[in-house]
Design a protein around this motif. Sequence first.
Motif, PDB file in Angstrom:
ATOM      1  N   GLY A  47       0.812  -1.200   0.000  1.00 23.34           N
ATOM      2  CA  GLY A  47       0.000   0.000   0.000  1.00 23.34           C
ATOM      3  C   GLY A  47       0.849   1.254   0.000  1.00 23.34           C
ATOM      4  N   ILE A  48       0.430   2.228  -0.794  1.00 26.62           N
ATOM      5  CA  ILE A  48       1.152   3.479  -0.935  1.00 26.62           C
ATOM      6  C   ILE A  48       0.361   4.660  -0.386  1.00 26.62           C
ATOM      7  CG2 ILE A  48       2.145   5.122  -2.576  1.00 26.62           C
ATOM      8  CD1 ILE A  48       3.746   2.594  -2.347  1.00 26.62           C
ATOM      9  N   ALA A  49      -0.919   4.731  -0.773  1.00 30.27           N
ATOM     10  CA  ALA A  49      -1.699   5.911  -0.400  1.00 30.27           C
ATOM     11  C   ALA A  49      -3.182   5.568  -0.351  1.00 30.27           C
ATOM     12  CB  ALA A  49      -1.448   7.049  -1.386  1.00 30.27           C
ATOM     13  N   TYR A  50      -3.916   6.362   0.430  1.00 34.04           N
ATOM     14  CA  TYR A  50      -5.351   6.145   0.635  1.00 34.04           C
ATOM     15  C   TYR A  50      -6.054   7.497   0.664  1.00 34.04           C
ATOM     16  CZ  TYR A  50      -9.620   5.363   3.364  1.00 34.04           C
ATOM     17  OH  TYR A  50     -10.921   5.330   3.803  1.00 34.04           O
ATOM     18  N   ILE A  51      -7.273   7.510   0.107  1.00 33.85           N
ATOM     19  CA  ILE A  51      -8.106   8.694   0.233  1.00 33.85           C
ATOM     20  C   ILE A  51      -9.557   8.234   0.396  1.00 33.85           C
ATOM     21  CG2 ILE A  51      -8.424   9.016  -2.262  1.00 33.85           C
ATOM     22  CD1 ILE A  51      -8.217  12.079  -1.687  1.00 33.85           C
ATOM     23  N   SER A  52     -10.257   8.849   1.329  1.00 39.78           N
ATOM     24  CA  SER A  52     -11.648   8.482   1.588  1.00 39.78           C
ATOM     25  C   SER A  52     -12.556   9.063   0.505  1.00 39.78           C
ATOM     26  CB  SER A  52     -12.073   8.984   2.965  1.00 39.78           C
ATOM     27  OG  SER A  52     -11.976  10.398   3.028  1.00 39.78           O
ATOM     28  N   ALA A  53     -13.812   8.630   0.534  1.00 41.40           N
ATOM     29  CA  ALA A  53     -14.755   9.035  -0.512  1.00 41.40           C
ATOM     30  C   ALA A  53     -14.880  10.555  -0.608  1.00 41.40           C
ATOM     31  CB  ALA A  53     -16.112   8.402  -0.248  1.00 41.40           C
TER      32      ALA A  53
ATOM     33  N   TYR B  98      -5.554  11.027  -8.103  1.00 39.05           N
ATOM     34  CA  TYR B  98      -4.189  11.258  -8.562  1.00 39.05           C
ATOM     35  C   TYR B  98      -3.175  10.810  -7.511  1.00 39.05           C
ATOM     36  CZ  TYR B  98      -6.710  14.403 -11.687  1.00 39.05           C
ATOM     37  OH  TYR B  98      -7.583  14.931 -12.609  1.00 39.05           O
ATOM     38  N   LEU B  99      -2.016  10.425  -7.984  1.00 41.33           N
ATOM     39  CA  LEU B  99      -0.880  10.189  -7.102  1.00 41.33           C
ATOM     40  C   LEU B  99       0.283  11.004  -7.653  1.00 41.33           C
ATOM     41  CD1 LEU B  99       0.157   8.610  -4.614  1.00 41.33           C
ATOM     42  CD2 LEU B  99       1.063   6.912  -6.220  1.00 41.33           C
ATOM     43  N   GLN B 100       0.575  12.098  -6.980  1.00 39.58           N
ATOM     44  CA  GLN B 100       1.714  12.930  -7.361  1.00 39.58           C
ATOM     45  C   GLN B 100       2.959  12.373  -6.706  1.00 39.58           C
ATOM     46  OE1 GLN B 100       1.869  15.715  -9.448  1.00 39.58           O
ATOM     47  NE2 GLN B 100       4.089  15.487  -9.177  1.00 39.58           N
ATOM     48  N   MET B 101       3.947  12.037  -7.502  1.00 42.33           N
ATOM     49  CA  MET B 101       5.163  11.418  -7.000  1.00 42.33           C
ATOM     50  C   MET B 101       6.347  12.322  -7.325  1.00 42.33           C
ATOM     51  SD  MET B 101       4.461   7.432  -8.021  1.00 42.33           S
ATOM     52  CE  MET B 101       4.726   7.700  -9.769  1.00 42.33           C
ATOM     53  N   ASN B 102       6.994  12.809  -6.302  1.00 41.68           N
ATOM     54  CA  ASN B 102       8.158  13.690  -6.454  1.00 41.68           C
ATOM     55  C   ASN B 102       9.402  13.024  -5.888  1.00 41.68           C
ATOM     56  OD1 ASN B 102       6.416  15.725  -7.479  1.00 41.68           O
ATOM     57  ND2 ASN B 102       6.027  16.501  -5.412  1.00 41.68           N
TER      58      ASN B 102
ATOM     59  N   ASP C 256       4.740   5.410   5.169  1.00 35.87           N
ATOM     60  CA  ASP C 256       5.881   6.116   5.754  1.00 35.87           C
ATOM     61  C   ASP C 256       7.027   6.275   4.760  1.00 35.87           C
ATOM     62  OD1 ASP C 256       5.542   4.704   9.119  1.00 35.87           O
ATOM     63  OD2 ASP C 256       4.538   6.381   8.108  1.00 35.87           O
ATOM     64  N   PHE C 257       7.254   5.251   3.941  1.00 37.13           N
ATOM     65  CA  PHE C 257       8.420   5.272   3.066  1.00 37.13           C
ATOM     66  C   PHE C 257       8.251   6.195   1.861  1.00 37.13           C
ATOM     67  CE2 PHE C 257       6.320   2.394   0.147  1.00 37.13           C
ATOM     68  CZ  PHE C 257       5.586   1.547   0.965  1.00 37.13           C
ATOM     69  N   VAL C 258       7.055   6.771   1.658  1.00 39.09           N
ATOM     70  CA  VAL C 258       6.864   7.767   0.598  1.00 39.09           C
ATOM     71  C   VAL C 258       6.394   9.100   1.164  1.00 39.09           C
ATOM     72  CG1 VAL C 258       6.386   6.015  -1.143  1.00 39.09           C
ATOM     73  CG2 VAL C 258       4.482   7.104   0.077  1.00 39.09           C
ATOM     74  N   GLU C 259       6.252   9.162   2.481  1.00 35.07           N
ATOM     75  CA  GLU C 259       5.780  10.369   3.135  1.00 35.07           C
ATOM     76  C   GLU C 259       6.670  11.555   2.775  1.00 35.07           C
ATOM     77  OE1 GLU C 259       3.024  10.381   5.022  1.00 35.07           O
ATOM     78  OE2 GLU C 259       3.140  12.546   5.296  1.00 35.07           O
ATOM     79  N   GLY C 260       6.016  12.644   2.394  1.00 36.52           N
ATOM     80  CA  GLY C 260       6.753  13.843   2.025  1.00 36.52           C
ATOM     81  C   GLY C 260       7.132  13.892   0.557  1.00 36.52           C
ATOM     82  N   ARG C 261       7.002  12.764  -0.135  1.00 33.03           N
ATOM     83  CA  ARG C 261       7.341  12.721  -1.561  1.00 33.03           C
ATOM     84  C   ARG C 261       6.118  12.470  -2.426  1.00 33.03           C
ATOM     85  NH1 ARG C 261      10.528   8.843  -3.566  1.00 33.03           N
ATOM     86  NH2 ARG C 261       9.975   7.281  -2.004  1.00 33.03           N
ATOM     87  N   PHE C 262       5.197  11.643  -1.933  1.00 31.42           N
ATOM     88  CA  PHE C 262       4.002  11.287  -2.687  1.00 31.42           C
ATOM     89  C   PHE C 262       2.780  11.943  -2.041  1.00 31.42           C
ATOM     90  CE2 PHE C 262       5.428   6.890  -4.500  1.00 31.42           C
ATOM     91  CZ  PHE C 262       6.608   7.460  -4.956  1.00 31.42           C
ATOM     92  N   THR C 263       1.842  12.363  -2.887  1.00 31.28           N
ATOM     93  CA  THR C 263       0.608  12.977  -2.407  1.00 31.28           C
ATOM     94  C   THR C 263      -0.569  12.421  -3.184  1.00 31.28           C
ATOM     95  OG1 THR C 263       1.791  15.045  -1.924  1.00 31.28           O
ATOM     96  CG2 THR C 263      -0.608  15.145  -2.005  1.00 31.28           C
ATOM     97  N   ILE C 264      -1.616  12.045  -2.467  1.00 30.29           N
ATOM     98  CA  ILE C 264      -2.834  11.561  -3.114  1.00 30.29           C
ATOM     99  C   ILE C 264      -3.886  12.664  -3.073  1.00 30.29           C
ATOM    100  CG2 ILE C 264      -3.744  10.513  -0.990  1.00 30.29           C
ATOM    101  CD1 ILE C 264      -4.879   8.240  -2.776  1.00 30.29           C
ATOM    102  N   SER C 265      -4.640  12.775  -4.158  1.00 29.29           N
ATOM    103  CA  SER C 265      -5.708  13.762  -4.228  1.00 29.29           C
ATOM    104  C   SER C 265      -6.778  13.240  -5.174  1.00 29.29           C
ATOM    105  CB  SER C 265      -5.173  15.112  -4.713  1.00 29.29           C
ATOM    106  OG  SER C 265      -4.652  14.999  -6.027  1.00 29.29           O
ATOM    107  N   GLN C 266      -7.892  13.951  -5.232  1.00 25.76           N
ATOM    108  CA  GLN C 266      -8.944  13.512  -6.146  1.00 25.76           C
ATOM    109  C   GLN C 266      -9.727  14.693  -6.681  1.00 25.76           C
ATOM    110  OE1 GLN C 266     -11.411  10.772  -3.944  1.00 25.76           O
ATOM    111  NE2 GLN C 266     -12.401  12.353  -2.736  1.00 25.76           N
ATOM    112  N   ASP C 267     -10.284  14.479  -7.850  1.00 25.99           N
ATOM    113  CA  ASP C 267     -11.196  15.435  -8.467  1.00 25.99           C
ATOM    114  C   ASP C 267     -12.495  14.666  -8.697  1.00 25.99           C
ATOM    115  OD1 ASP C 267     -12.698  17.055 -10.146  1.00 25.99           O
ATOM    116  OD2 ASP C 267     -10.969  17.801 -11.231  1.00 25.99           O
TER     117      ASP C 267
END
Length: 119
Positions: A47-53, A80-84, A62-73
Amino acid sequence: HVQLVESGGGPVQAGGSLRLSCVVLRVSDSKKCTGWFRQVPGKDREGIAYISADGGQRYTADFVEGRFTISQDSAKNTVYLQMNSLEPNDSGTYYCVADGAGSYCGGGHWGQGTQVTVS
């Protein structure tokens, strides 16, 4: 019935960025959650990221914290999964999952995956 289609993967150099997209099409208004997992050959999906409805709850591993961000439209039914700051060990097949009961929304409906290769 739920259909998921991921996109946005590809080759990228270490330190670079990618944004993955997951279009989630639901027949009924049963949206619960959406998550991102990744898998490398010979290993289980992690598992990498989660977003509720409603987007009110979201978290990343934890291992992607600060680098990856989940969002939705929600208007576009897209998560989306933004990976930096990508690293070579971020390489793998990334899967979107919807409406599961497990951690990171796992155990639900899966997409076909999109490949990310960091070199």
